[in-house]
Design an enzyme around this catalytic site. Structure first.
Site, PDB file in Angstrom:
ATOM      1  N   ARG A 193      35.785  42.985  50.973  1.00  0.00           N
ATOM      2  CA  ARG A 193      35.422  42.481  49.605  1.00  0.00           C
ATOM      3  C   ARG A 193      34.789  41.292  50.393  1.00  0.00           C
ATOM      4  NH1 ARG A 193      39.165  44.231  48.569  1.00  0.00           N
ATOM      5  NH2 ARG A 193      40.334  44.369  47.133  1.00  0.00           N
TER       6      ARG A 193
ATOM      7  N   PRO B 217      40.348  36.318  37.140  1.00  0.00           N
ATOM      8  CA  PRO B 217      41.057  34.718  36.357  1.00  0.00           C
ATOM      9  C   PRO B 217      42.089  35.164  38.117  1.00  0.00           C
ATOM     10  CG  PRO B 217      40.652  36.964  35.059  1.00  0.00           C
ATOM     11  CD  PRO B 217      39.692  37.136  36.231  1.00  0.00           C
ATOM     12  N   GLU B 218      42.332  34.090  38.779  1.00  0.00           N
ATOM     13  CA  GLU B 218      43.126  34.165  39.938  1.00  0.00           C
ATOM     14  C   GLU B 218      44.191  33.854  39.149  1.00  0.00           C
ATOM     15  OE1 GLU B 218      41.295  33.627  43.959  1.00  0.00           O
ATOM     16  OE2 GLU B 218      39.613  34.185  43.252  1.00  0.00           O
TER      17      GLU B 218
ATOM     18  N   ARG C  28      34.278  45.644  31.808  1.00  0.00           N
ATOM     19  CA  ARG C  28      34.523  46.828  32.881  1.00  0.00           C
ATOM     20  C   ARG C  28      35.756  47.611  32.291  1.00  0.00           C
ATOM     21  NH1 ARG C  28      32.875  44.185  38.409  1.00  0.00           N
ATOM     22  NH2 ARG C  28      33.942  45.953  39.208  1.00  0.00           N
TER      23      ARG C  28
ATOM     24  N   LYS D  88      49.160  36.569  39.022  1.00  0.00           N
ATOM     25  CA  LYS D  88      48.313  36.263  38.352  1.00  0.00           C
ATOM     26  C   LYS D  88      48.686  37.767  36.546  1.00  0.00           C
ATOM     27  CE  LYS D  88      45.739  37.636  42.166  1.00  0.00           C
ATOM     28  NZ  LYS D  88      44.335  38.307  42.895  1.00  0.00           N
TER      29      LYS D  88
END
Length: 284
Positions: free
Chosen positions: A268, A2-3, A115, A57
């Site tokens: 990343r 989710p961004e 997670r 966010k």
DNA sequence: TATGGCCTGTAC
DNA sequence: GTACAGGCCATA
């Protein structure tokens, strides 16, 4: 993950679904989810939810003088409790992955996060809370110039790769790995380019493209690349419009004859087209 | 300012 | 089996 566009989709749906409803109970299933030293979940019982907002966010549930601030991190999902996508065995086993429930008078929501990185924080002073996070101004506020000015004021002083810079929420907020890669591709900038070697015009292009790509993604209810689902368990459909993210070795959709590369930047994965985004230092 | 830790499902 | 996915935070 989710961004900004995915969080905005969830926030808009929540606003429609639960604003003005009374919160009957917060059921904490995984104690790790709850962040506040003194304000306990029971303090929210019986309060009316005024509205649901987004800051970066973060999701903000506004109960007037107190707030719940939620972050979904990578795999967190808010789901209607009867959404079919919640694995039945998880519910049955009362797994910690079902982290908490928000029970309203008409609706029950579950915070499901395999997670367990996501958080729910009880906050009294919202301004102070977000000040402590050092979040950059909102991209889509009533004063859009603020975010651009803030961004331009900060980018001259860092030789970090531009990819790292636009993931830094204190410089520009809302982007994550997907939209950072997409915006750099649209701007024709290699993700490894040192931030302070880019021209002002290039920074303005990156900024504008980031804003544009995330606006487009909002209209498509976000990108479901791996885990993201909305309240009803439905995916966002922006994935088909992605030009580089997760497209390693596939042909670039812009030049149509170069294969997308993937490299690691600051831990990343970064995806780019070596032809459309050549590595160049434009000034020194 | 760069790095590791938090986590666990998925891909190899 | 092992590596990898990544947003944020603490740490050096």
């Amino acid at each position: 993950m989710p961004e900004l566009p995915e969080v905005q989709t969830v926030v808009s749906d929540l606003q429609e679904l639960v604003a003005s409803q009374t919160l009957e109970k917060i059921v904490i299933n995984d104690p790790k989810v709850w962040f506040h030293s003194s304000l306990q979940p029971k303090y929210f019982t019986g309060r009316q939810l005024r509205h649901v907002d987004r800051r970066g966010k973060y999701i903000v549930y506004n109960f007037g003088d107190i707030h719940l601030v939620q972050h979904l991190r990578m795999t967190g999902k808010m789901l209607l409790s009867d959404a079919k996508e919640i694995p039945h065995n998880i519910i049955k086993a009362n797994s910690l992955q079902l982290r908490l429930k928000l029970i309203f008078n008409n609706v029950e929501l579950v915070f499901y996060d395999p997670r367990r990185f996501g958080t729910m924080t009880a906050v009294i002073d919202l301004d102070a809370y977000f000040k402590s996070k050092q979040l950059a101004p909102e991209l889509y506020s009533n004063e859009p110039q603020l975010a651009l000015d803030h961004y331009l004021a900060k980018v001259d002083y860092s030789n970090r790769p531009i990819k790292s810079t636009i993931l830094d929420q204190s410089i520009i907020c809302g982007a994550g790995n997907i939209y950072a890669d997409e915006a750099l591709h649209r701007a024709g900038v290699h993700p490894s380019t040192p931030t302070n070697t880019l021209l002002s015009s290039q920074h303005q292009a990156i900024f504008a493209h980031l804003k544009e790509v995330m606006r487009e993604a909002i209209l498509k209810r976000g990108t479901s690349a791996a885990d993201y689902l909305d309240l009803n368990g439905n995916p966002g459909v922006f994935k088909q419009y992605l030009k580089v993210y997760k497209r390693k070795d596939e042909l670039c959709k812009t030049c149509d004859r170069t294969r997308i590369c993937r490299i690691k930047i600051a831990g990343r994965s970064s995806h780019y087209c070596p032809k459309c985004q050549p590595f160049t230092k434009t000034n020194d």
